[in-house]
Each structure stands twice: as structure tokens, then as C-alpha cells.
Scaffold this motif. Structure first.
Motif, short mmCIF file in Angstrom:
data_model
loop_
_atom_site.label_atom_id
_atom_site.label_comp_id
_atom_site.label_asym_id
_atom_site.label_seq_id
_atom_site.Cartn_x
_atom_site.Cartn_y
_atom_site.Cartn_z
N GLY A 1 1.07 -1.28 -0.06
CA GLY A 1 0.07 -0.10 -0.02
C GLY A 1 0.81 1.24 0.13
O GLY A 1 1.93 1.23 -0.55
N LEU A 2 0.33 2.34 0.77
CA LEU A 2 1.18 3.63 0.50
C LEU A 2 1.41 3.69 2.17
O LEU A 2 0.85 3.56 2.87
CB LEU A 2 0.16 4.79 0.19
CG LEU A 2 -0.38 4.60 -1.39
CD1 LEU A 2 -1.62 5.58 -1.54
CD2 LEU A 2 0.68 4.49 -2.40
N TYR B 1 -1.44 -9.38 12.02
CA TYR B 1 -1.08 -7.95 12.35
C TYR B 1 -2.03 -6.82 11.49
O TYR B 1 -2.49 -7.29 10.61
CB TYR B 1 0.30 -7.74 12.11
CG TYR B 1 0.66 -7.72 10.60
CD1 TYR B 1 0.42 -6.89 9.76
CD2 TYR B 1 1.59 -9.02 10.03
CE1 TYR B 1 0.93 -6.78 8.36
CE2 TYR B 1 1.94 -8.92 8.67
CZ TYR B 1 1.44 -7.93 7.81
OH TYR B 1 1.90 -7.96 6.58
N HIS B 2 -1.86 -5.82 12.30
CA HIS B 2 -2.55 -4.41 11.38
C HIS B 2 -1.77 -3.53 11.50
O HIS B 2 -0.95 -3.10 12.48
CB HIS B 2 -3.87 -4.09 12.31
CG HIS B 2 -4.70 -5.38 12.43
ND1 HIS B 2 -5.62 -5.91 11.33
CD2 HIS B 2 -4.86 -6.20 13.70
CE1 HIS B 2 -6.38 -6.83 11.89
NE2 HIS B 2 -5.72 -7.12 13.03
N GLY B 3 -1.44 -2.71 10.58
CA GLY B 3 -0.36 -1.72 10.09
C GLY B 3 -1.02 -0.45 9.85
O GLY B 3 -2.40 -0.46 9.32
N LYS B 4 -0.60 0.85 9.82
CA LYS B 4 -1.13 1.89 9.44
C LYS B 4 -0.84 2.54 7.95
O LYS B 4 -1.23 3.40 7.86
CB LYS B 4 -0.37 2.94 10.54
CG LYS B 4 -1.02 2.74 11.80
CD LYS B 4 -1.93 3.95 12.28
CE LYS B 4 -2.19 4.04 13.71
NZ LYS B 4 -3.33 4.78 14.13
N ASP B 5 -0.19 1.43 7.21
CA ASP B 5 -0.33 1.91 5.82
C ASP B 5 -1.64 2.18 5.14
O ASP B 5 -2.51 1.40 5.60
CB ASP B 5 0.78 1.06 5.00
CG ASP B 5 0.64 -0.32 5.12
OD1 ASP B 5 0.09 -0.89 6.12
OD2 ASP B 5 0.99 -1.05 4.43
N ASP C 1 -9.11 3.56 0.53
CA ASP C 1 -10.43 3.27 1.36
C ASP C 1 -9.93 2.94 2.46
O ASP C 1 -9.10 2.02 3.02
CB ASP C 1 -11.03 2.19 0.69
CG ASP C 1 -12.38 1.64 1.29
OD1 ASP C 1 -12.63 2.21 2.64
OD2 ASP C 1 -13.12 0.91 0.75
N PRO C 2 -10.23 3.97 3.48
CA PRO C 2 -9.87 3.67 4.74
C PRO C 2 -10.26 2.30 5.61
O PRO C 2 -9.71 1.95 6.67
CB PRO C 2 -10.32 4.99 5.68
CG PRO C 2 -11.34 5.35 5.01
CD PRO C 2 -11.21 5.18 3.54
N LYS C 3 -11.38 1.77 4.91
CA LYS C 3 -11.95 0.38 5.66
C LYS C 3 -10.99 -0.80 5.12
O LYS C 3 -11.27 -1.77 5.61
CB LYS C 3 -13.35 0.44 5.28
CG LYS C 3 -14.40 1.34 6.28
CD LYS C 3 -15.91 1.04 5.86
CE LYS C 3 -16.34 1.47 4.48
NZ LYS C 3 -16.49 2.47 4.08
N LYS C 4 -10.01 -0.40 4.09
CA LYS C 4 -9.52 -1.23 3.69
C LYS C 4 -8.04 -1.51 3.99
O LYS C 4 -7.58 -0.56 4.39
CB LYS C 4 -9.53 -1.48 2.05
CG LYS C 4 -10.91 -2.01 1.52
CD LYS C 4 -10.54 -1.96 0.01
CE LYS C 4 -11.97 -2.63 -0.54
NZ LYS C 4 -11.94 -1.99 -2.08
N GLY D 1 -6.72 -11.67 7.23
CA GLY D 1 -6.76 -10.52 6.87
C GLY D 1 -6.34 -10.41 5.28
O GLY D 1 -6.28 -11.44 4.70
N ALA D 2 -6.28 -9.15 4.88
CA ALA D 2 -5.78 -8.91 3.55
C ALA D 2 -4.51 -9.66 3.41
O ALA D 2 -3.49 -9.61 4.00
CB ALA D 2 -5.60 -7.46 3.21
#
Ligand SMILES: Nc1nc2c(c(=O)[nH]1)N[C@H]1C(S)=C(S)[C@@H](COP(=O)(O)O)O[C@H]1N2
Ligand SMILES: [Mo]
Length: 410
Positions: free
Chosen positions: A88-89, A184-188, A194-197, A261-262
Motif C-alpha cells: 500500500g502507501l 497484524y494490523h499496520g497503518k499504511d 479506502d480507509p476501511k481496507k 486478513g488482507a
């Protein structure tokens, strides 16, 4: 995060002034610059903050950058020579002072949130050198080509990470007996914005999560982790596809089932259980696919560089690294006659479990001419690298064929 853009996405006055100073002149229509537009004069080098100029750029949206193998010669990979793989970004604002890590999921007794400062104070820090290799490293060797970055062999690094053990944090939180996996969850930011993805949210079985070397890290090579590599906090898990080492870490979910997760879906980071005819797809169910865990045995030559011209009569020193996922490497050999005969190399022990091992040897070439030097590692289970490209697979993963360089003796 030190960005050239202000909060609205326009180039900061300070960045404009710095650019004008290097150019020796003003940008005439600076007020007409589009939002988020980086003037060409800033150059790739500046955008790739602090990276070696010989790095191979696979793409800049997201940033995917590979190391040429001769840049990986150091025992501990310096940050400027580390490959970057982003799905992602990079987060636009990173507030390290107020950064938190939340542990939640079905299998925690109660969710708990720690500030970065609390993590540093409450738990004992450890430092390990850990090999992180992208699951798709070597993908460009497969035919027909599979989608994804066409990595050569340089999507691997072995840095020195400092942080606290995930197992110490999980013990502090308290787990239920049905915990089987973490995610895990990251802030990228997802490429769609889309902030939900989530761009990526992968994980490992609880047994791997509980290993001593599984770190929640804030330092790489003795400094703050650079932005590209997950500042200010990262999950680091050596020996498995680097995609399980979540950057810009803000959460860990302890799951009572395999994390969903994704990039845990489809054939992402999965291998067919049985051989697949090149170019064909198979159903993406557990019956046909397994999630990649420990990475396969592999080695590389970091000196000399392919194409080297060596005066005849000289003894050529040769060196590199070897690694084998969760296992140790027990043998590294080289061949100069296309694999007919192999010569044993000197092999060092790893500095710690899950760190790559260094090997070296010397070669005397019989006569002038063109040679290829092939390198092959064998792990402690007796498994060796294949000399040819291994079985094709739809995701283009785990190409651990022997590395080879060309040299000319003149
Ligand atoms: N949050 C987050 N973590 C991530 C990724 C990502 O895109 N976002 N990419 C993963 C993948 S696929 C790889 S190979 C490694 C790359 O780590 P590096 O960029 O520090 O070399 O980070 C992993 N962790
Ligand atoms: Mo990756």
C-alpha cells in the motif's frame, strides 16, 4: 513523518526553498504545482530517501525496490541497501510520540493497548539479526511469468532488529486456550485509499509467534526504523516470508482460527500442495494450497559481481550468505564446471537463530576463458537447492534455484 508536503498535500515552503537553493534558481510557477506533485528535479534519489543509488526500482506506487546482489555483501545489511516491498502507501502522518499497539482478537482475555513508551519500559529488550526474504523473491525466473513484482534474487535482507518479545507481551495480556494464530494490523494506506481496507494483514501460527526471536521492534541496525521499513514499530519474524513482518504496526489480533486478513486469501503467499502445469490455475481452497511457512534453503554470491574480469593465475576469493528459513545451513558448495563437480566452502555459524550464515572460498581457474560460478546450499535436514528453476506455481513464489555468476579469466 518528514514529508515534503504539507497537510493539504502542497509542497512545503521549506522544501521549495531547499529545491531552489540546489537548482540555483526559483521554480517560476511554483504556485501552480498540483497537489502531491513532486518536481522532477527532486529526483528519484531524493524520493528514495537515503537509499543507495544502485538499487533497482521495480515501482514507485507502491514503492518496490530491489538490491543488486553485490550490494548485499555486508554481514549486517545496511539500511540503504535493503529492498523495500510495499503493498500500500506509506502512512502520511506518523505520530511516534502517541503511537500505540493494541492486542485484541477472539483469543485474548481482554484487549489491551500499550503506548510505544510503555512497551520500551515494561518489557526486556532483545536484539537479533533476522533474515527477511520476500516470498516472491526470484519470481522473474518463472515461465510463464506470474503476476507480481518481477524480483531477481535481491528481495532479501538481514538487519539487526531491537525490540521486545511478542511472547512477553502476550503473556502480559493473557490468552485463552483456543489461540491458534496471530494477525497484524499496520497503518499504511490501501492503494484505493479506502480507509476501511487494509493493504496487508497477515500472520503466523501461535507457535511461531511465541518464539524467542519474534520481536515487536523499534530499532533497525541500532537506529529508529526508517519510514520505508515500518517506523516507528514493526513486527519482525525471521525465516518466514517477509510478508508476515508487519510494518507501521498498530495492532495484533490473537485468533482462534487461521487469520483471515488482507493477503491471506486467494493464492497469496500459498503454494500448491501438488505440482501444477505451468500457466494453469487451480481452485484456491485448502485442499489445493498450503500457506507458505518456513522459507526454503538458499544462497547467494555477493562477491565478486557477475561479469567480473579476473587476471589469469590469480586466486579468486568468493563469498556470500546462505539461509534456510527456520533451519540452519550445514553445507555450501561452489562449482565452476556447470555442476559436474562441487567444492566445499568455509561456512560460519549464524550469529543467532534465523540469521543468515556467511560462507567464503577461493577458486583457482585451470585456463583462461569464460566460467560460471554456481553456489549451492544444503540445510541441516539434508535438503539442497535445485540447480534449475523449481516447480512453477501460480503466485511465482519460492524460486530457490542455485545462484550463478559469470566471470572471465583473461
Ligand atoms: N504494513 C505492511 N507491512 C508489510 C508490507 C506492507 O505492504 N505493509 N509488506 C510486506 C512484504 S510483502 C514484505 S516482503 C516485507 C518487506 O519489508 P521491507 O520493505 O522492510 O524490506 O514487509 C512486509 N510487511
Ligand atoms: Mo513480500
Amino acid at each position: 513523518m518528514k514529508s515534503h508536503f504539507d497537510r493539504r498535500g502542497f509542497l512545503k515552503k521549506t522544501s521549495l526553498a531547499a529545491l531552489a537553493a540546489t537548482l540555483g534558481t526559483e521554480i517560476v510557477f511554483a504556485d501552480k504545482l498540483p497537489r502531491k506533485y513532486m518536481p522532477l528535479a527532486f529526483g528519484e534519489k531524493d524520493a528514495l530517501k537515503g537509499k543507495n543509488t544502485n538499487m533497482i526500482v521495480q515501482g514507485d506506487r507502491p514503492w518496490n525496490v530491489e538490491s543488486p546482489l553485490d550490494l548485499l555483501d555486508d554481514r549486517i545489511t545496511p539500511v540503504d541497501k535493503m529492498f523495500i516491498r510495499n503493498n500500500g502507501l506509506i502512512p502520511e502522518t506518523i505520530d511516534a510520540k502517541n503511537w500505540t499497539l493494541t492486542i485484541d482478537g477472539e483469543s485474548v482475555k481482554a484487549p489491551k493497548t500499550y503506548t510505544l513508551a510503555e512497551l520500551k519500559k515494561k518489557f526486556k529488550p532483545y536484539t537479533y539479526q533476522l533474515t527477511l526474504e520476500c516470498g516472491g523473491n526470484g519470481r522473474s525466473g518463472y515461465y510463464p511469468p506470474t503476476s507480481g513484482n518481477q524480483w531477481g534474487q535481491g528481495a532479501v535482507h538481514c538487519g539487526q532488529w531491537t525490540g521486545v518479545r511478542l511472547k512477553d507481551i502476550l503473556a502480559d495480556v493473557g490468552l485463552k486456550s483456543d489461540a491458534v494464530y496471530i494477525g497484524y494490523h499496520g497503518k499504511d494506506i490501501h492503494l484505493s485509499r479506502d480507509p476501511k481496507k487494509e493493504a496487508i494483514s497477515r500472520g503466523v501460527p501461535i507457535t511461531k509467534a511465541m518464539e524467542d526471536e519474534t520481536l515487536i521492534a523499534w530499532q533497525l541496525n541500532g537506529q529508529d526504523i526508517p519510514e520505508f521499513h515500518g517506523f516507528p514499530l514493526r513486527l519482525v519474524i525471521g525465516g518466514w516470508p517477509a510478508s508476515v513482518s508487519g510494518k507501521w504496526l498498530s495492532g495484533i489480533s490473537v485468533r482462534n482460527k487461521v487469520h483471515d486478513g488482507a493477503k491471506m486469501e486467494g493464492h497469496s503467499y500459498k503454494m500448491p500442495r501438488n505440482p501444477v502445469a505451468p500457466g494453469t490455475e487451480i481452485p484456491t481452497t485448502d485442499e489445493y494450497y498450503r500457506i507458505i511457512e518456513s522459507m526454503p534453503v538458499k544462497s547467494m554470491i555477493t562477491f565478486p559481481k557477475t561479469g567480473a574480469v579476473i587476471p589469469s593465475g590469480e586466486v579468486l576469493p568468493l563469498r556470500g550468505h546462505a539461509w534456510a528459513g527456520d533451519h540452519a545451513v550445514k553445507k555450501v558448495e561452489v562449482s565452476i564446471d556447470f555442476g559436474s563437480t562441487w567444492q566445499d566452502c568455509k561456512l560460519e555459524n549464524p550469529v543467532n537463530r534465523l540469521a543468515w550464515q556467511h560462507w567464503n572460498t577461493q577458486i583457482k581457474f585451470p585456463v583462461k576463458g569464460y566460467y560460471e560460478v554456481w553456489v549451492r546450499a544444503t540445510d541441516e535436514k539434508g535438503v539442497s537447492q535445485p540447480m534449475v528453476i523449481p516447480a512453477w506455481n501460480p503466485g511465482g513464489y519460492l524460486n530457490n534455484a542455485c545462484e550463478r555468476i559469470a566471470v572471465k579469466i583473461s
